[in-house]
Design a protein around this motif. Structure first.
Motif, PDB file in Angstrom:
ATOM      1  N   LEU A 198      -7.136  83.103  -2.946  1.00  0.00           N
ATOM      2  CA  LEU A 198      -6.863  81.786  -2.460  1.00  0.00           C
ATOM      3  C   LEU A 198      -5.685  81.058  -3.011  1.00  0.00           C
ATOM      4  N   LEU A 199      -5.774  81.224  -4.356  1.00  0.00           N
ATOM      5  CA  LEU A 199      -5.042  80.427  -5.503  1.00  0.00           C
ATOM      6  C   LEU A 199      -4.277  81.198  -6.259  1.00  0.00           C
ATOM      7  N   PRO A 200      -3.326  80.769  -7.063  1.00  0.00           N
ATOM      8  CA  PRO A 200      -2.692  81.788  -8.277  1.00  0.00           C
ATOM      9  C   PRO A 200      -3.824  81.776  -9.152  1.00  0.00           C
ATOM     10  N   PRO A 201      -3.765  83.280  -9.857  1.00  0.00           N
ATOM     11  CA  PRO A 201      -5.074  83.786 -10.652  1.00  0.00           C
ATOM     12  C   PRO A 201      -5.431  82.571 -11.838  1.00  0.00           C
ATOM     13  N   ALA A 202      -4.147  82.036 -12.338  1.00  0.00           N
ATOM     14  CA  ALA A 202      -4.489  81.115 -13.655  1.00  0.00           C
ATOM     15  C   ALA A 202      -5.121  79.828 -13.143  1.00  0.00           C
TER      16      ALA A 202
END
Length: 290
Positions: A198-202
């Motif tokens: 859903l989101l950038p991994p960081a």
């Protein structure tokens, strides 16, 4: 610029996921993610639900303007709103043939258009049909709109919900690149992987995991609620259901609401398993499993 829409469905831990992301909203914005959920999408500043319900320019134009601004400023736009699929009223949630969320395609298409077009990734959680019906009914109870489960069911088969049909319809919408699907029953186990998609991994690694917030009425509470609601037509149903939850809480050993017989729950579980066995083979679908 990436567009992601988490559609729900209703009563599939959507509120928990939304609250988790809302707690991290400042970090998401700093990381290049514009995030909006019911806290924004059901209010005048970004009235998406009003726009979908009415089709009126006074709601459509502000939504399109706000989302265009967001897409111009942020590399990622994430919207989360279960009412994009439709409502949970008895007349709207499902047909007698299991055709769930009958207006979903039109509403999702309109949302994509308002957000400036695809490609878009859709996220959808599904749930055992019988338990989904019961939880959707409990939601309507909370709104003061329903009293008896049988009346809400309206002669429909509670085991017959076509999740695969809904996903096929969603994946065929122009601009939809992929539909990510998971079972509500697997949410806790899948949550880290789900957030990473859903989101950038960081950013995904920093999303908090708050305790569950919503507690539904128990079976004892439901029976108490029905007796009193039917004996007093003037009573405030929303207040009554709150009293039912407080009087018969799960913490004191009261079991969940189960208005269906054991055979129906078993048949629903079998049909659900059959549908989930097909889900991963649908084109344009990523089916997450533990």
């Amino acid at each position: 610029m990436a567009l992601t829409i988490h559609l729900g469905a209703h009563k599939t831990a959507s509120t928990h996921l939304q609250y988790s992301l809302r707690l991290a909203q400042p970090a998401l914005m700093r990381g290049g993610v514009f995030y909006a959920d019911p806290a924004q999408l059901r209010h005048p500043g970004l009235p998406l639900t009003d726009a979908l319900a009415t089709g009126r320019r006074e709601y459509l134009d502000p939504v399109a303007k706000r989302l265009a601004h967001a897409r111009a400023l942020y590399p990622e736009v994430v919207l989360s709103e279960e009412n994009i699929l439709g409502g949970t009223r008895s007349s709207r949630i499902c047909g007698r043939n299991g055709f769930v969320y009958p207006t979903a395609v039109a509403r999702v298409r309109r949302t994509i258009e308002l957000a400036g077009g695809g490609p878009v990734t859709l996220f959808l959680s599904v749930r055992d049909p019988a338990h989904f019906y019961v939880s959707a009914f409990a939601l309507q109870m909370n709104h003061g709109a329903e009293v008896e489960f049988g009346a809400y069911l309206a002669d429909r088969d509670p085991a017959q919900i076509g999740w695969t049909g809904l996903v096929r319809r969603l994946s065929g919408i122009p601009g939809v690149a992929r539909v990510v699907v998971w079972r509500y029953e697997d949410y806790a186990a899948l949550r880290p992987r789900l957030l990473a998609r859903l989101l950038p991994p960081a950013l995904a690694a920093g999303i908090p995991d708050p305790p569950p917030a919503n507690e539904s009425v128990t079976q004892a509470g439901y029976e108490w609620f029905v007796r009193r609601a039917l004996n007093d037509s003037d009573i405030d149903l929303r207040l009554l259901v709150r009293r039912a939850r407080n009087r018969f809480p799960r913490a004191e050993g009261h079991g969940p609401m189960r208005p269906l017989d054991a055979a129906t729950y078993a048949r629903s579980a079998r049909k659900y398993d059959d549908q989930m066995a097909l889900m991963g083979d649908l084109p344009g679908v990523e089916f997450l499993t533990p």
